[in-house]
Write a protein that holds these residues in place. Sequence first.
Motif, short mmCIF file in Angstrom:
data_model
loop_
_atom_site.label_atom_id
_atom_site.label_comp_id
_atom_site.label_asym_id
_atom_site.label_seq_id
_atom_site.Cartn_x
_atom_site.Cartn_y
_atom_site.Cartn_z
N HIS A 397 0.84 -1.20 0.00
CA HIS A 397 0.00 0.00 0.00
C HIS A 397 0.88 1.25 0.00
O HIS A 397 1.96 1.27 0.60
N THR A 398 0.37 2.29 -0.60
CA THR A 398 1.12 3.54 -0.69
C THR A 398 0.60 4.61 0.26
O THR A 398 1.24 5.66 0.40
N THR A 399 -0.53 4.36 0.90
CA THR A 399 -1.07 5.33 1.86
C THR A 399 -1.86 4.57 2.93
O THR A 399 -1.75 3.35 3.04
N LYS A 400 -2.64 5.28 3.69
CA LYS A 400 -3.29 4.76 4.90
C LYS A 400 -4.04 3.45 4.68
O LYS A 400 -4.83 3.32 3.75
N VAL A 401 -3.79 2.47 5.57
CA VAL A 401 -4.56 1.22 5.61
C VAL A 401 -5.78 1.47 6.47
O VAL A 401 -5.66 1.77 7.66
N SER A 416 -6.40 -6.61 3.43
CA SER A 416 -6.34 -5.22 3.86
C SER A 416 -6.90 -4.32 2.77
O SER A 416 -6.80 -4.62 1.58
N ALA A 417 -7.51 -3.19 3.20
CA ALA A 417 -8.02 -2.17 2.29
C ALA A 417 -7.33 -0.86 2.61
O ALA A 417 -6.98 -0.59 3.76
N SER A 418 -7.18 -0.02 1.60
CA SER A 418 -6.41 1.20 1.78
C SER A 418 -7.04 2.35 0.99
O SER A 418 -7.83 2.14 0.06
N LEU A 419 -6.64 3.57 1.35
CA LEU A 419 -7.07 4.75 0.62
C LEU A 419 -6.40 4.86 -0.74
O LEU A 419 -6.76 5.75 -1.53
N ASP A 420 -5.43 3.99 -1.04
CA ASP A 420 -4.82 4.01 -2.38
C ASP A 420 -5.70 3.31 -3.41
O ASP A 420 -5.32 3.21 -4.58
N GLY A 421 -6.88 2.82 -2.96
CA GLY A 421 -7.84 2.24 -3.89
C GLY A 421 -7.65 0.78 -4.18
O GLY A 421 -8.22 0.27 -5.16
#
Length: 870
Positions: A397-401, A416-421
């Motif tokens: 991931h490149t940003t918030k999880v 996991s899901a992240s704000l990087d889409g």
Amino acid sequence: MIPQFQENLFIGSPCTSKSLQFASSGVLISASGNRIIQFNLETNTINQIQQARFNIKNFEVSQHITTVDDQGNIVHNGTHIAGKGKPIKLLKHSPDGKMIAITRQSKVIIYDNEMVKIKVMSNKHMVTGMNWSPDSRFLLTWGEDNSIIMNAVFSLRKYVDSMLQAHKFKIVTSFFLDSIHVVSLDCMGKVCLWKWVDDYITENYQKYQKSQKAKNQHRLGIEDEIQEYSNEELQFMTEFEKNAHLGRFILEKRINIKDLNLLKNFATIKSANYHPNNLFIIGCQNGTMSVCRFDITQETFITQLQSFQITQTSIDSVAINQNGNWIAFGMRQTGQLIVWEWRSQSYILNQQALSYEITCATISPDLTSMAVGTLGGVVRIYDYSSKFCIAKFDDQHTTKVTQIKYCPNKNGVLVSASLDGTVRAYDTIRLKCFRVMKPEVPNQLYSLDIEPSGDLICTGGYDPYEIYVFSLQTGQLVEVIAGHEGPVISLKFINTTDSILLLSGSWDKTIRVHDLNARGSKSGSGGDLMLHSSEITAIAVRDKVASVATMKGEIVIWDIKDSQIIFTMDVSKDIQGGRITGEMVSAQKNQNTKFFNCLEYSKDGQYLLGGGNSKYMCLYDMKFRILIRKIVISNNMSLDGMKLKINFSTIDRENQQIEESDNDFKKDNLPGAKTFDVSKRSSKRVPVSVLQIEFSSSNRQFIVAHSEGISVFGPQQRKVEIFDPLMMDTSISVEEIQKAINQDNLSEALVLALKLNQKQITLQIFDSIPLDRIQLIVASIHEQLIIRLVEILILSFQQTRNVEKNLFWSKRILIEFSYLVKGPQQSIKFKAILQELLKQIKQDFIKIEIPLRKCINLLELMIIKLVNDE
């Protein structure tokens, strides 16, 4: 059981203070926030040994543990000394363990172990460092004037404190190399070797000594000349103290580490430590370390043994174990802790803090590991028993999880899901990411849930307001569900036998029910709509009953089948947090701290646990719908929002002291930013909050992600005796057992009989215990005796017919000692004896089943015959 849960495990930043110390060759002591943490490097375990009210700035460990927090308060062996507004910079125990020296601005104060003041020494400038002599009779101190003063701990009438001046930059350390040599090091690499001589006394130095002695006489009110030491005084003085007034320290040699290339990549020196095995360890601002050795017979009296860049950040503290093999490095800026074996050039320990704020956490179904998601997109996996990080996915991931969950019915699969889409699936056994899923339209993914079979993964978007259904097996997008008019902040699957129901909550003040197997009613096109009076913040589901938390401070309980409200609870006063520094409104009027951010049902559905922007977690009994307990997540008063009311006359001083304790890497956030780096402990106070709650599959633990780290709450851990192999002593005999029976103390009688290990005597006591006392007696049984108790239970099944009582014994044993069956403390012997017990129960039921079937058949024949006769 759940209302009595307590914190059993905490994982935070391994190192947040400038102090780092080995208590023994294999035990390292560090500070994590307001906690003192013990790292046992031989058994690979972490334990918390002490907790303070504020963040710990310095500590020392010898016979006792002494701590100094960022408000200047000292705690030593239960004795508390208030800071009184004067910050304490340093703390040092004497080598003999009998005295404690602290620095308070320009003063050095020496206490004994009872915290009784022995001596106060004043300097002209702020004291920035100190070190004891090996015999605990002298103290080296240095300050902002870059000079070193050798102070006598005990008053010597003829001695004048020696001052050593040769440095132009900040002094890092100074120490006694032997009885007549002192070494000093400054931040730019200049090393000075000082030697004690008694044949180099100049006239100017004699005049200086005379003037200083006159000042001391005037201060003490003595008019006569200083006389020689008496015989009684000489009895308690060392040889060096007797002759201290006859000599002085002179600069014998000096070198520059930078010029001699003793560091691979030279930078400003931040820390150094000397070990009696003639080892000198240096740590630099760029993460470079150097292992050196002294040889004062050579012109270049320092020899490099090893030097390289061990980390990317500043090394703030260095510690060496007793045998000199292991070197510990502490990096406060990132919270990293490294233990390096310099002879074999290998890592013993390398633990890095959750460098960015924790956003979510989960616990594996088999209770062997925990996973944590962070603001920087890093996913870490921790071992449950050792509390060490065993794996890290920092390149995914490149940003918030935003959410993280273990996949049910899929061994070792983490999603996991992240704000990087993107949604990513990890194999925690092979330690690799094997699936990357993302929607066709780029979207920030805010929520996540996994279907009970583990085949479907659903995630909610921030904008557009859609729900995406992915197949874990293929990684393909199966369906896109629309209908919400705001960000989808919570998703929950509902266990049903005939359909797959998904419950979604949004900031559009609605929750919707989606049937993923059907179209039309409850379809994927929108689903049944349940309207609320405020924005949805969290959802918890259990047995077609949903509890919905709203921003208004309410929990609305819905019957999902009939889409009707069952009950509404006002929880705004239950979860209310403290006042935030800088807020213009009081805590009672601040609506941001009066609602739940996360909700979770216990596995049996009896309890509901919630947390929000507060130090409290609220536990509700859903049968009676009442609050039964408020669990305090943290006692760290350095966090913001801990106090209901703020004393504005002291809050500025507290904030200033927190800022001064971290002035090395003070960093302000961008305007409007409310995200804080917890490990850095910046001058901005970190607000206390609960981010996520999740119960384990066994319902005996729940994990909490909060501002300081992750905590696991569970039943109170049983005390394990250090050494008791046979559990036998002179008090264990048949007479003592009979005495306990006569006093109706059946619990003690059973324990004594189990220790004596006489099966017939134990069986008689076992059968005499009434049904209503079994629960209390099982709770009092020691873990080492449980196998013997199960053996007696099997014997009772074989020789008696107390089926009901024996089954109740079995139930209570499984409840009290379930951690021995599954989890990090599981016992193979206990599992084997349980298999024998299960086999015996099956045999008994077979014996009962055959006569019962005969009786039932006979009754059926008799009924048929009676019916025919009529």
